[in-house]
Motif scaffolding. Structure first.
Motif, PDB file in Angstrom:
ATOM      1  N   LYS A  13       0.878  -1.230   0.033  1.00 56.16           N
ATOM      2  CA  LYS A  13      -0.050   0.185   0.036  1.00 56.16           C
ATOM      3  C   LYS A  13       0.819   1.247   0.207  1.00 56.16           C
ATOM      4  O   LYS A  13       0.666   2.275  -0.502  1.00 56.16           O
ATOM      5  CB  LYS A  13      -0.838  -0.103   1.028  1.00 56.16           C
ATOM      6  N   ALA A  14       1.934   1.087   0.657  1.00 59.05           N
ATOM      7  CA  ALA A  14       2.810   2.352   0.621  1.00 59.05           C
ATOM      8  C   ALA A  14       3.458   2.511  -0.574  1.00 59.05           C
ATOM      9  O   ALA A  14       3.611   3.765  -1.245  1.00 59.05           O
ATOM     10  CB  ALA A  14       4.142   2.107   1.729  1.00 59.05           C
ATOM     11  N   LEU A  15       3.781   1.497  -1.363  1.00 61.00           N
ATOM     12  CA  LEU A  15       4.533   1.596  -2.660  1.00 61.00           C
ATOM     13  C   LEU A  15       3.360   2.213  -3.541  1.00 61.00           C
ATOM     14  O   LEU A  15       3.620   3.079  -4.325  1.00 61.00           O
ATOM     15  CB  LEU A  15       4.924   0.473  -3.144  1.00 61.00           C
ATOM     16  N   GLN A  16       2.278   1.785  -3.722  1.00 65.43           N
ATOM     17  CA  GLN A  16       1.165   2.296  -4.416  1.00 65.43           C
ATOM     18  C   GLN A  16       0.771   3.731  -4.121  1.00 65.43           C
ATOM     19  O   GLN A  16       0.670   4.476  -5.134  1.00 65.43           O
ATOM     20  CB  GLN A  16      -0.109   1.336  -3.933  1.00 65.43           C
ATOM     21  N   ALA A  17       0.718   3.973  -2.690  1.00 61.31           N
ATOM     22  CA  ALA A  17       0.541   5.332  -2.757  1.00 61.31           C
ATOM     23  C   ALA A  17       1.423   6.349  -3.002  1.00 61.31           C
ATOM     24  O   ALA A  17       1.170   7.379  -3.816  1.00 61.31           O
ATOM     25  CB  ALA A  17       0.236   5.731  -0.961  1.00 61.31           C
ATOM     26  N   ALA A  18       2.596   6.167  -2.888  1.00 62.75           N
ATOM     27  CA  ALA A  18       3.776   6.733  -3.369  1.00 62.75           C
ATOM     28  C   ALA A  18       3.851   6.927  -5.015  1.00 62.75           C
ATOM     29  O   ALA A  18       4.227   8.040  -5.362  1.00 62.75           O
ATOM     30  CB  ALA A  18       5.254   6.515  -2.693  1.00 62.75           C
ATOM     31  N   HIS A  34      12.605  -0.508   0.922  1.00 65.85           N
ATOM     32  CA  HIS A  34      13.398  -1.386   1.119  1.00 65.85           C
ATOM     33  C   HIS A  34      14.653  -0.926   2.264  1.00 65.85           C
ATOM     34  O   HIS A  34      14.995  -1.819   3.107  1.00 65.85           O
ATOM     35  CB  HIS A  34      14.104  -2.333   0.187  1.00 65.85           C
ATOM     36  N   SER A  35      15.279   0.082   2.183  1.00 66.44           N
ATOM     37  CA  SER A  35      16.404   0.552   2.698  1.00 66.44           C
ATOM     38  C   SER A  35      16.362   1.717   3.796  1.00 66.44           C
ATOM     39  O   SER A  35      17.092   2.037   4.534  1.00 66.44           O
ATOM     40  CB  SER A  35      17.397   0.866   1.744  1.00 66.44           C
ATOM     41  N   ASN A  36      15.111   2.351   3.616  1.00 59.86           N
ATOM     42  CA  ASN A  36      14.869   3.623   4.760  1.00 59.86           C
ATOM     43  C   ASN A  36      13.639   3.408   5.307  1.00 59.86           C
ATOM     44  O   ASN A  36      12.686   3.705   4.847  1.00 59.86           O
ATOM     45  CB  ASN A  36      15.204   4.711   3.744  1.00 59.86           C
ATOM     46  N   GLU A  37      13.989   3.256   6.511  1.00 61.52           N
ATOM     47  CA  GLU A  37      12.836   3.089   7.636  1.00 61.52           C
ATOM     48  C   GLU A  37      11.993   4.301   7.720  1.00 61.52           C
ATOM     49  O   GLU A  37      10.768   4.190   7.639  1.00 61.52           O
ATOM     50  CB  GLU A  37      13.085   2.800   8.843  1.00 61.52           C
ATOM     51  N   THR A  38      12.512   5.581   7.689  1.00 61.24           N
ATOM     52  CA  THR A  38      11.901   6.782   7.736  1.00 61.24           C
ATOM     53  C   THR A  38      10.925   7.077   6.457  1.00 61.24           C
ATOM     54  O   THR A  38       9.714   7.320   6.648  1.00 61.24           O
ATOM     55  CB  THR A  38      12.831   7.804   7.979  1.00 61.24           C
ATOM     56  N   PHE A  39      11.554   6.709   5.354  1.00 63.12           N
ATOM     57  CA  PHE A  39      10.829   6.890   4.116  1.00 63.12           C
ATOM     58  C   PHE A  39       9.629   6.071   3.974  1.00 63.12           C
ATOM     59  O   PHE A  39       8.608   6.048   3.808  1.00 63.12           O
ATOM     60  CB  PHE A  39      11.743   6.738   3.033  1.00 63.12           C
ATOM     61  N   ARG A  40      10.012   4.665   4.618  1.00 59.78           N
ATOM     62  CA  ARG A  40       8.817   3.598   4.444  1.00 59.78           C
ATOM     63  C   ARG A  40       7.838   4.020   5.383  1.00 59.78           C
ATOM     64  O   ARG A  40       6.584   4.235   4.992  1.00 59.78           O
ATOM     65  CB  ARG A  40       9.367   2.327   5.002  1.00 59.78           C
ATOM     66  N   GLU A  41       8.020   4.560   6.595  1.00 59.52           N
ATOM     67  CA  GLU A  41       6.830   4.951   7.442  1.00 59.52           C
ATOM     68  C   GLU A  41       6.115   6.207   6.896  1.00 59.52           C
ATOM     69  O   GLU A  41       5.074   6.240   7.079  1.00 59.52           O
ATOM     70  CB  GLU A  41       7.735   5.245   8.957  1.00 59.52           C
ATOM     71  N   LEU A  42       6.811   7.118   6.248  1.00 53.21           N
ATOM     72  CA  LEU A  42       6.148   8.161   5.636  1.00 53.21           C
ATOM     73  C   LEU A  42       5.224   7.709   4.485  1.00 53.21           C
ATOM     74  O   LEU A  42       4.131   8.282   4.416  1.00 53.21           O
ATOM     75  CB  LEU A  42       7.169   9.164   5.013  1.00 53.21           C
ATOM     76  N   CYS A  43       5.906   6.815   3.729  1.00 50.89           N
ATOM     77  CA  CYS A  43       4.725   6.287   2.729  1.00 50.89           C
ATOM     78  C   CYS A  43       3.613   5.571   3.245  1.00 50.89           C
ATOM     79  O   CYS A  43       2.291   5.446   2.596  1.00 50.89           O
ATOM     80  CB  CYS A  43       5.546   5.418   1.558  1.00 50.89           C
ATOM     81  N   GLU A  44       3.928   4.809   4.273  1.00 50.27           N
ATOM     82  CA  GLU A  44       2.687   4.041   5.185  1.00 50.27           C
ATOM     83  C   GLU A  44       1.641   4.965   5.550  1.00 50.27           C
ATOM     84  O   GLU A  44       0.560   4.808   5.645  1.00 50.27           O
ATOM     85  CB  GLU A  44       3.091   3.035   6.168  1.00 50.27           C
ATOM     86  N   ALA A  49      -3.615   7.773   5.497  1.00 47.77           N
ATOM     87  CA  ALA A  49      -4.217   9.129   5.355  1.00 47.77           C
ATOM     88  C   ALA A  49      -5.178   8.986   4.009  1.00 47.77           C
ATOM     89  O   ALA A  49      -6.301   9.447   4.136  1.00 47.77           O
ATOM     90  CB  ALA A  49      -3.189  10.242   5.219  1.00 47.77           C
ATOM     91  N   GLU A  50      -4.444   8.374   2.899  1.00 49.21           N
ATOM     92  CA  GLU A  50      -5.619   8.300   1.498  1.00 49.21           C
ATOM     93  C   GLU A  50      -6.862   7.378   2.142  1.00 49.21           C
ATOM     94  O   GLU A  50      -7.853   7.571   1.573  1.00 49.21           O
ATOM     95  CB  GLU A  50      -4.760   7.857   0.437  1.00 49.21           C
ATOM     96  N   ALA A  51      -6.346   6.422   2.809  1.00 48.48           N
ATOM     97  CA  ALA A  51      -7.672   5.185   3.109  1.00 48.48           C
ATOM     98  C   ALA A  51      -8.535   6.125   4.000  1.00 48.48           C
ATOM     99  O   ALA A  51      -9.675   5.777   3.638  1.00 48.48           O
ATOM    100  CB  ALA A  51      -6.908   4.016   3.494  1.00 48.48           C
ATOM    101  N   ALA A  52      -8.263   6.648   4.959  1.00 48.57           N
ATOM    102  CA  ALA A  52      -8.876   7.406   5.760  1.00 48.57           C
ATOM    103  C   ALA A  52      -9.725   8.462   4.967  1.00 48.57           C
ATOM    104  O   ALA A  52     -11.022   8.570   5.366  1.00 48.57           O
ATOM    105  CB  ALA A  52      -8.317   8.217   7.049  1.00 48.57           C
ATOM    106  N   LEU A  53      -9.037   9.088   4.182  1.00 46.03           N
ATOM    107  CA  LEU A  53      -9.909  10.158   3.330  1.00 46.03           C
ATOM    108  C   LEU A  53     -10.855   9.531   2.405  1.00 46.03           C
ATOM    109  O   LEU A  53     -12.077  10.034   2.372  1.00 46.03           O
ATOM    110  CB  LEU A  53      -8.984  10.869   2.392  1.00 46.03           C
ATOM    111  N   ALA A  54     -10.785   8.554   1.860  1.00 47.45           N
ATOM    112  CA  ALA A  54     -11.807   7.626   1.047  1.00 47.45           C
ATOM    113  C   ALA A  54     -12.721   7.258   1.974  1.00 47.45           C
ATOM    114  O   ALA A  54     -13.823   6.921   1.467  1.00 47.45           O
ATOM    115  CB  ALA A  54     -10.966   6.645   0.343  1.00 47.45           C
ATOM    116  N   ASN A  55     -12.833   6.994   3.072  1.00 46.55           N
ATOM    117  CA  ASN A  55     -13.570   6.351   3.949  1.00 46.55           C
ATOM    118  C   ASN A  55     -14.181   7.618   5.216  1.00 46.55           C
ATOM    119  O   ASN A  55     -15.004   7.036   6.251  1.00 46.55           O
ATOM    120  CB  ASN A  55     -13.142   5.275   4.838  1.00 46.55           C
ATOM    121  N   VAL A  56     -14.247   8.812   4.801  1.00 47.85           N
ATOM    122  CA  VAL A  56     -14.632   9.832   5.611  1.00 47.85           C
ATOM    123  C   VAL A  56     -16.294   9.666   5.657  1.00 47.85           C
ATOM    124  O   VAL A  56     -17.088   9.424   4.552  1.00 47.85           O
ATOM    125  CB  VAL A  56     -14.317  11.319   5.249  1.00 47.85           C
ATOM    126  N   PRO A  57     -16.802   9.478   6.677  1.00 49.80           N
ATOM    127  CA  PRO A  57     -18.319   9.340   7.075  1.00 49.80           C
ATOM    128  C   PRO A  57     -19.235  10.177   6.102  1.00 49.80           C
ATOM    129  O   PRO A  57     -18.865  11.445   6.124  1.00 49.80           O
ATOM    130  CB  PRO A  57     -18.667   9.255   8.329  1.00 49.80           C
TER     131      PRO A  57
END
Length: 93
Positions: A13-18, A34-44, A49-57
């Motif tokens: 999902k992180a790859l897809q979003a970025a 694969h190599s940068n935990e900070t970047f991976r967390e940012l993309c996750e 956030a995109e998933a939450a936006l799509a599910n706003v009541p």
């Protein structure tokens, strides 16, 4: 460098979003996931956030609009951070 099993389910999902936002940088995104935990967390975070936006009541219009604005702002902030990170890693210091 993180292995596939260490990256977990969120990597796809992180790859897809970025990559959706920065398709020309997909190789760099994959490498950084694969190599940068900070970047991976940012993309996750971006994917979450995109998933939450799509599910706003949609029940209460005013609440829905406020929540949608909040999530849109967060998504834009995260997209900017991903873009800045990609520029740093693609161009180098």
């Amino acid at each position: 460098m993180a292995t596939e099993s260490e990256l977990g389910i969120g990597q796809g999902k992180a790859l897809q979003a970025a990559a959706k936002r920065f398709p020309r940088s997909e190789f760099t995104i994959r490498r950084l996931l694969h190599s940068n935990e900070t970047f991976r967390e940012l993309c996750e975070e971006l994917a979450d956030a995109e998933a939450a936006l799509a599910n706003v009541p949609e029940s209460v219009a005013a609440l829905q609009q406020a929540r949608e604005r909040e999530w849109q702002e967060l998504v834009q902030e995260l997209v900017s951070e991903v873009e800045q990170a990609l520029k740093r890693f693609e161009i180098g210091p």
